[in-house]
Design a protein around this motif. Structure first.
Motif, mmCIF file in Angstrom:
data_model
loop_
_atom_site.group_PDB
_atom_site.id
_atom_site.type_symbol
_atom_site.label_atom_id
_atom_site.label_comp_id
_atom_site.label_asym_id
_atom_site.label_seq_id
_atom_site.Cartn_x
_atom_site.Cartn_y
_atom_site.Cartn_z
ATOM 1 N N PHE A 134 0.842 -1.177 0.071
ATOM 2 C CA PHE A 134 0.043 -0.081 -0.181
ATOM 3 C C PHE A 134 0.830 1.287 -0.144
ATOM 4 O O PHE A 134 0.651 2.022 -1.033
ATOM 5 N N GLU A 135 1.725 1.395 0.873
ATOM 6 C CA GLU A 135 2.681 2.495 1.095
ATOM 7 C C GLU A 135 3.597 2.620 -0.150
ATOM 8 O O GLU A 135 3.592 3.725 -0.751
ATOM 9 N N PRO A 136 4.169 1.774 -0.548
ATOM 10 C CA PRO A 136 5.133 2.008 -1.827
ATOM 11 C C PRO A 136 4.411 2.504 -3.249
ATOM 12 O O PRO A 136 4.882 3.109 -3.911
ATOM 13 N N VAL A 137 3.197 1.825 -3.400
ATOM 14 C CA VAL A 137 2.216 2.208 -4.269
ATOM 15 C C VAL A 137 1.968 3.862 -4.318
ATOM 16 O O VAL A 137 2.043 4.610 -5.085
ATOM 17 N N LEU A 138 1.476 4.304 -3.152
ATOM 18 C CA LEU A 138 1.255 5.475 -2.803
ATOM 19 C C LEU A 138 2.388 6.459 -3.218
ATOM 20 O O LEU A 138 2.118 7.696 -3.526
ATOM 21 N N ALA A 139 3.622 5.852 -2.699
ATOM 22 C CA ALA A 139 4.836 6.771 -2.649
ATOM 23 C C ALA A 139 5.170 7.062 -4.269
ATOM 24 O O ALA A 139 5.657 8.030 -4.677
#
Length: 103
Positions: free
Chosen positions: A14-19
């Motif tokens: 989730f976090e890597p995609v949003l980054a």
């Protein structure tokens, strides 16, 4: 939009995609890196993901998992002396009121 490819059933990303999200601006300027809103499915309904979005000031639309909503409603009932919760517990976003729930 962005995508992160992992091997098999790797841990949630989730976090890597949003980054990796970059929204180009019209004209000059750096691309925006913070979306206004995130829509995701039930798999991303964890506290960690919701806390991450709150920290970054991103609104979200993520349906609750049925078991988590039920447990939250049961704990709300115990905490306030068996009154119905007014917190949204459905994917459609409708609110429950004391008149529409069975006690």
């Amino acid at each position: 939009m962005s995508i992160v490819v992992t091997a098999g059933q790797h841990s949630p990303q989730f976090e890597p995609v949003l980054a990796k999200v970059r929204v180009p601006r019209i004209g000059l300027g750096r691309p925006r890196v913070r979306p206004n809103r995130v829509r995701a499915d039930k798999a991303y309904a964890s506290r960690k993901n919701r806390a991450y979005l709150r920290r970054r000031g991103i609104r979200c639309t993520i349906p609750d998992k049925a078991d988590q909503a039920r447990n939250r409603q049961n704990s709300d009932l115990a905490a306030v002396g068996h009154r119905a919760s007014t917190r949204s517990t459905t994917a459609s976003g409708t609110r429950w009121s004391a008149g529409s729930t069975a006690s």
